[in-house]
Write an enzyme that holds these catalytic residues in place. Sequence first.
Site, PDB file in Angstrom:
ATOM      1  N   TRP A 358      21.575  -2.298  -0.003  1.00 38.05           N
ATOM      2  CA  TRP A 358      20.455  -1.895   1.246  1.00 38.05           C
ATOM      3  C   TRP A 358      19.555  -3.069   1.771  1.00 38.05           C
ATOM      4  O   TRP A 358      19.238  -3.024   2.853  1.00 38.05           O
ATOM      5  CB  TRP A 358      19.817  -0.752   0.977  1.00 38.05           C
ATOM      6  CG  TRP A 358      18.312  -1.024   0.230  1.00 38.05           C
ATOM      7  CD1 TRP A 358      18.232  -1.299  -1.111  1.00 38.05           C
ATOM      8  CD2 TRP A 358      17.008  -0.849   0.612  1.00 38.05           C
ATOM      9  NE1 TRP A 358      17.197  -1.460  -1.453  1.00 38.05           N
ATOM     10  CE2 TRP A 358      16.287  -1.296  -0.528  1.00 38.05           C
ATOM     11  CE3 TRP A 358      16.418  -0.470   1.737  1.00 38.05           C
ATOM     12  CZ2 TRP A 358      14.746  -1.205  -0.495  1.00 38.05           C
ATOM     13  CZ3 TRP A 358      14.935  -0.272   1.771  1.00 38.05           C
ATOM     14  CH2 TRP A 358      14.211  -0.988   0.824  1.00 38.05           C
ATOM     15  N   ASP A 359      19.482  -4.096   1.138  1.00 38.05           N
ATOM     16  CA  ASP A 359      18.935  -5.212   1.515  1.00 38.05           C
ATOM     17  C   ASP A 359      19.534  -5.816   2.885  1.00 38.05           C
ATOM     18  O   ASP A 359      18.773  -6.499   3.957  1.00 38.05           O
ATOM     19  CB  ASP A 359      19.294  -6.549   0.420  1.00 38.05           C
ATOM     20  CG  ASP A 359      18.453  -6.006  -0.641  1.00 38.05           C
ATOM     21  OD1 ASP A 359      18.413  -5.020  -1.099  1.00 38.05           O
ATOM     22  OD2 ASP A 359      18.201  -6.949  -1.911  1.00 38.05           O
ATOM     23  N   GLU A 489      11.091   1.125  -7.843  1.00 39.26           N
ATOM     24  CA  GLU A 489      11.969   1.632  -9.163  1.00 39.26           C
ATOM     25  C   GLU A 489      11.155   1.665 -10.330  1.00 39.26           C
ATOM     26  O   GLU A 489      11.832   1.770 -11.261  1.00 39.26           O
ATOM     27  CB  GLU A 489      13.086   0.399  -9.080  1.00 39.26           C
ATOM     28  CG  GLU A 489      13.945   0.389  -8.078  1.00 39.26           C
ATOM     29  CD  GLU A 489      15.096  -0.779  -7.877  1.00 39.26           C
ATOM     30  OE1 GLU A 489      16.055  -0.644  -7.155  1.00 39.26           O
ATOM     31  OE2 GLU A 489      14.948  -1.634  -8.530  1.00 39.26           O
ATOM     32  N   LYS A 601       6.602  -1.558  -7.843  1.00 38.61           N
ATOM     33  CA  LYS A 601       7.435  -3.063  -7.955  1.00 38.61           C
ATOM     34  C   LYS A 601       7.541  -3.843  -6.566  1.00 38.61           C
ATOM     35  O   LYS A 601       7.475  -4.845  -6.296  1.00 38.61           O
ATOM     36  CB  LYS A 601       8.875  -2.548  -8.451  1.00 38.61           C
ATOM     37  CG  LYS A 601       9.719  -3.775  -8.442  1.00 38.61           C
ATOM     38  CD  LYS A 601      11.430  -3.238  -8.778  1.00 38.61           C
ATOM     39  CE  LYS A 601      12.269  -4.514  -8.980  1.00 38.61           C
ATOM     40  NZ  LYS A 601      13.502  -3.898  -9.299  1.00 38.61           N
ATOM     41  N   GLN A 602       7.450  -2.904  -5.347  1.00 39.78           N
ATOM     42  CA  GLN A 602       7.807  -3.463  -4.200  1.00 39.78           C
ATOM     43  C   GLN A 602       7.106  -2.314  -3.274  1.00 39.78           C
ATOM     44  O   GLN A 602       6.843  -1.301  -3.508  1.00 39.78           O
ATOM     45  CB  GLN A 602       9.119  -3.647  -3.949  1.00 39.78           C
ATOM     46  CG  GLN A 602      10.043  -2.690  -3.861  1.00 39.78           C
ATOM     47  CD  GLN A 602      11.578  -2.793  -3.603  1.00 39.78           C
ATOM     48  OE1 GLN A 602      12.198  -3.267  -4.709  1.00 39.78           O
ATOM     49  NE2 GLN A 602      11.969  -2.690  -2.205  1.00 39.78           N
TER      50      GLN A 602
END
Length: 767
Positions: A358-359, A489, A601-602
């Site tokens: 999906w990046d 994640e 994580k992000q």
Amino acid sequence: MHDYLKPDPWSIIEEGFDKDRVKSSESIFSQGNGHMGQRANFEESYSGDTFQGSYIAGVYYPDKTRVGWWKNGYPEYFAKVLNAPNWIGIDVFINGEPLDLNTCKKVTDFRRELNMKEGWYRRSFTATLPNEVMIQVNIIRFLSLHIDEVGAIRYEIIPRDADVEVKFHPYLDSGITNEDTNWDDTFWETTELTSKENRAFIESQTLKTNFQVCTFMESHLFLDGQHLNKNPSEVKNKLRIGHEFVQTVKNGETLTLQKFGGYTVSRNHKASELVDAAKKSLKRAVDLGFESLLEQQKQAWAKIWDTADITIEGDIKAQQGIRFNIFQLNQTYLGKDSRLNIGPKGFTGEKYGGSTYWDTEAYCIPFYMATKNQKVARSLLKYRYNHLEKAIENAQKLGFTKGAALYPMVTMNGEESHNEWEITFEEIHRNGAIAFAIFNYFRYTGDYSYIPEMGLEVLIGIARFWHQRANFSELKGKYVILGVTGPNEYENNVNNNWYTNYIGKWCIAYALQQLTKVKDGFGEDYKRVIGKTRLTDEETAKWQKVADNMYFPYSEEHQVFLQQDGFLDKELITVKNLPKAQRPINQKWSWDRILRSPYIKQADVLQGFYFFEDHFTTKQLEKHFDFYEPFTVHESSLSPCVHSIQAAKLDKMQQAYEFYLRTSRLDLDDYNKEVEEGLHITSMAGTWMSIVEGFGGMRIVDDKLSFRPRIPEQWSSYSFKINFRNRIVKVTVTKEKTEFSLDGKNEMSIRVNGERVVLHPDTVVAV
């Protein structure tokens, strides 16, 4: 972090030979041209620790998934980019002694440079071999943008203390393997090795996927610049074919081998014509000659940089970082082939299988829209349309019906090929990124044609998925989405991840909006799509009900949306209270401990605030940023860029700058201690966004370009260009003012800090 690379605005430079840095530098100095790529492996033999890597765009192998037990709907294989036959190899012997930097008695003056401005890689050193002979070596290599099936090498040997006999063995080798195989399979079958005069060819094919490839080379020898018309002898075994050139070289003379090589592939040629196609590419390259081909390389990169470059004054590391990111993005993908996409490692390594994530939609499309023309971004969207039937099949395997589409988390050909259940089954938010990219493409380009032609079918499949994935909770009186993994994640199998729920609701609403728009303005397309999808008013009414009644977890105490239902049940210890010795937690902690922790994580909730910032106030953004960022460990390469953009919007400029520096130099400084595995290509687009959308404040407001420029204290100025609907706007920001200029025929209205500004062609406007 490592800091052995020299700061330079246009080059990546390493000085001094260190065996411990070889694999990291092989990643950092990688090259690509969209068709193929090559890690910065030495041409000559190297017996030390190395990671051989040669890759061909679109050529992959379905490596059978390896799991402890099988689950219904599990992908049968993990698609992997293949380490392709090696074309760069040149064994070198000096008076019979092999040149090997791992065994040389002494290596001095070692230097390598990746020149990003002109698109070439150079390495030089002086070596004393075990037989006491001293030689100077100079090599330059590039992968041609002009003839993208061809790479070129110029390899020079200069004896420094005596006359010597030099043997060059240029070769092709199909006896290669991937480092990341699940079952140690053989991926390639070599079918034929041939050579004639100074040309050689290896014909091979991949097992299972049956990609047929011709790896080819042609070599020429020069002494002090004069061509030596020699026919070499053939050197051959089962999987390797090469030539031997032998020449006596006097002390101080320069012996040069020029080698042209590369790949022709059945994706682009008839399988029976691969050798003939290789010969044609070789002839074009050799007729031009090394210097002319290199000059065309410089011109091609000059054209790319004319639009894509970002200049930064006063901060050389920041300047080097952004150019490295822009350079690697263009080495990976140039938009020439809608069958291709952008892997997170590009052509620099094997991690993530070289597949599409999906990046691309979330991070890369904005970069390509603004630095090239809209055809490139349209190709990326067409890639997803071409895989719609596979997305529907993916959803069917998980039990969804009636044309619901779940785009894969990881793919080469549209099939899901990820091998971790919590990602494969649960990280469904990726579906939303596809729909958002369609919205973002139209918002930026003004090209609506994609939606009636292709995009509406994609949006219908995605809306059907969200409708079926949500279920009504009698307890909450709302629709909920259970058992998911959000962008963070470090939380698996959670209920009501806010970002997932929000983008699901938005996808349905956007699909309904586009159905109405296409019906009103593109009647024939509407009839075709409705006939193909068998969509009814009864079905869309059910969609609307889900969108109108979606549940979003919220904390009244903290005045923030909750990342998921159970987030406040965690022990909320911020990152600043986490000992540095325990970082990164993904390398130091058990997965059980990570899942129970509050660490992010992000960007997750903040990813939603980035996509849909006009749905929320700046005050709301600040509340959520201040709440979630302290728990974020930024152990995803996709995290710092989003936080940099939002910190800049909130005038938290020191934080924005620190996040920018981290994203721009993630690989150059090896923040995550993993660069030897390959570079983080897709997050590099986020680095570009950090400057253009973060510091430059670029947005599309009321169908016009809008800017709210800011500048970090560490910079004296920065500038960038934007291709907005085929008009080039240049923006230069200093501490005193922002200047705008327009390259085009007609005037253009933009907004700067909320005020209307009119730009005229070839006129600088200062604000």
